[in-house]
Enzyme design. Structure first.
Site, mmCIF file in Angstrom:
data_model
loop_
_atom_site.group_PDB
_atom_site.id
_atom_site.type_symbol
_atom_site.label_atom_id
_atom_site.label_comp_id
_atom_site.label_asym_id
_atom_site.label_seq_id
_atom_site.Cartn_x
_atom_site.Cartn_y
_atom_site.Cartn_z
ATOM 1 N N ASP A 1 21.409 42.680 1.045
ATOM 2 C CA ASP A 1 22.657 41.982 0.714
ATOM 3 C C ASP A 1 23.971 42.368 1.470
ATOM 4 O OD1 ASP A 1 22.404 41.512 -2.636
ATOM 5 O OD2 ASP A 1 22.519 43.694 -3.223
ATOM 6 N N LYS B 1 20.889 38.852 1.298
ATOM 7 C CA LYS B 1 21.137 37.902 -0.094
ATOM 8 C C LYS B 1 22.329 38.100 -0.731
ATOM 9 C CE LYS B 1 19.515 40.545 -4.142
ATOM 10 N NZ LYS B 1 21.061 40.685 -4.551
ATOM 11 N N GLU C 1 25.346 36.614 -4.123
ATOM 12 C CA GLU C 1 25.131 36.034 -5.552
ATOM 13 C C GLU C 1 26.653 34.890 -5.355
ATOM 14 O OE1 GLU C 1 27.122 39.527 -7.354
ATOM 15 O OE2 GLU C 1 25.592 40.806 -6.922
ATOM 16 N N ASP D 1 23.032 46.095 -2.801
ATOM 17 C CA ASP D 1 23.886 47.290 -3.082
ATOM 18 C C ASP D 1 24.234 47.548 -4.072
ATOM 19 O OD1 ASP D 1 24.332 44.590 -5.490
ATOM 20 O OD2 ASP D 1 26.291 44.299 -4.263
ATOM 21 N N SER D 2 22.743 47.762 -5.662
ATOM 22 C CA SER D 2 22.761 48.689 -6.562
ATOM 23 C C SER D 2 22.439 49.733 -5.540
ATOM 24 C CB SER D 2 21.177 48.728 -6.569
ATOM 25 O OG SER D 2 20.597 48.430 -5.840
ATOM 26 N N GLU E 1 18.809 37.518 -12.176
ATOM 27 C CA GLU E 1 18.800 38.686 -12.979
ATOM 28 C C GLU E 1 19.186 37.925 -14.399
ATOM 29 O OE1 GLU E 1 21.222 41.187 -11.381
ATOM 30 O OE2 GLU E 1 21.026 42.737 -12.581
#
Ligand code: KIV
Length: 278
Positions: free
Chosen positions: A98, A127, A129, A59-60, A195
């Site tokens: 993501d 992925k 978080e 999602d970057s 991270e």
């Protein structure tokens, strides 16, 4: 599992398409995992052919491709388009997509519906978080046959709660991060992105887990590394302190565009070999 050598080092998956079971085998063999982001087909094709083990449709893309200043505005529909493009162009790397902010936090049912959309367009894994709060969601996805990668430390989707882009896990918070890592491993993750955590903490988590850790700003003792491809390739002037520019792609692109403009204005492009005489 044996990991044959290439001129560049051991090959994860023996040269075959990288799949989930290769990741733990690579950790056991001490073979570093190489991961980069990708958001479109031409870039994915180049990074895959270069031997990248995992491609993250991160999602970057909010910051890198869509012009936002965080990952928060990125929509699931946008991740679906990018994942489809990356998966179509990839033959060897494991494609991880993501789950964007707002597509999974409501609980396992929402997460499953979102993850299914990403798998249907070619993601091999998703992925998400978060730590202990995500165990039920991770279990629901893995029970549905969808591999999940965790993401701990600085989690960009929580940038507002974390008070900015800050190193996580310093001091006693390190114990909490280890507990989160063990909990999501227990819930079934296939690997964990770490991270912006202190290097000794990343080493401690890597030692504690059976599944691989993939570091970004977390030191060299993780089982693998991930970078945003534009940071890695020198696409932009700015890059984070934890990245190294392995190329000057931005400068090369600017030069190519300037050369093209000059040739058009000078009338030297197109030349006869570029047109159709009849
Ligand atoms: O979206 C992304 O690019 C990521 C990496 C920073 C790990 O999550």
């Amino acid at each position: 599992m044996a990991t044959p050598e290439s001129p560049y080092g051991p090959v994860v998956g023996g040269g075959r398409p990288v799949r989930v079971h290769h990741l733990t085998a690579a950790k056991a063999a001490g073979t570093k995992l190489v991961m980069l982001t990708a958001y479109d087909a031409p870039t994915a094709r180049i990074l895959d052919a270069a031997g990248t083990d995992l491609l993250l449709v991160g999602d970057s893309m909010g910051n890198v491709v869509l012009g936002y200043d965080s990952t928060l505005p990125v929509e699931l529909d946008e991740l679906v388009v990018a994942t489809r493009s990356v998966a179509r162009a990839t033959t060897r790397a494991l494609v991880v997509a993501d789950l964007p902010f707002g597509s999974y936090e409501a609980g396992p049912a929402q997460a499953l519906a979102s993850a299914v959309r990403l798998v249907k367009v070619g993601a091999n894994a998703v992925k998400l978080e978060g730590g202990r709060a995500r165990t039920a969601t991770i279990q629901a996805l893995t029970q549905a046959g969808i591999p999940v990668m965790g993401h701990l430390g600085f989690t960009p989707q929580s940038v507002n709660a974390l008070g900015g882009f800050r190193v996580q896990g310093r001091g006693e918070a390190g114990d909490e991060l280890v507990a989160d890592a063990l909990a999501i491993e227990q819930a079934g993750v296939m690997g964990v992105v770490l991270e912006m955590v202190p290097e000794p903490l990343a080493a401690r988590v890597t030692e504690a887990l059976g599944v691989p850790t993939i570091g970004i700003g977390a030191g060299a003792r993780c089982d693998g590394q991930v970078l945003v491809w534009t940071d890695m390739a020198g696409m932009t002037d700015w890059s984070p302190r934890f990245a190294r520019k392995f190329g000057q792609v931005g400068a090369a692109l600017a030069q190519a565009a300037a050369d093209y403009g000059q040739a058009v204005r000078a009338g030297s492009f197109p030349a006869p070999e570029h047109w159709f005489a009849s």
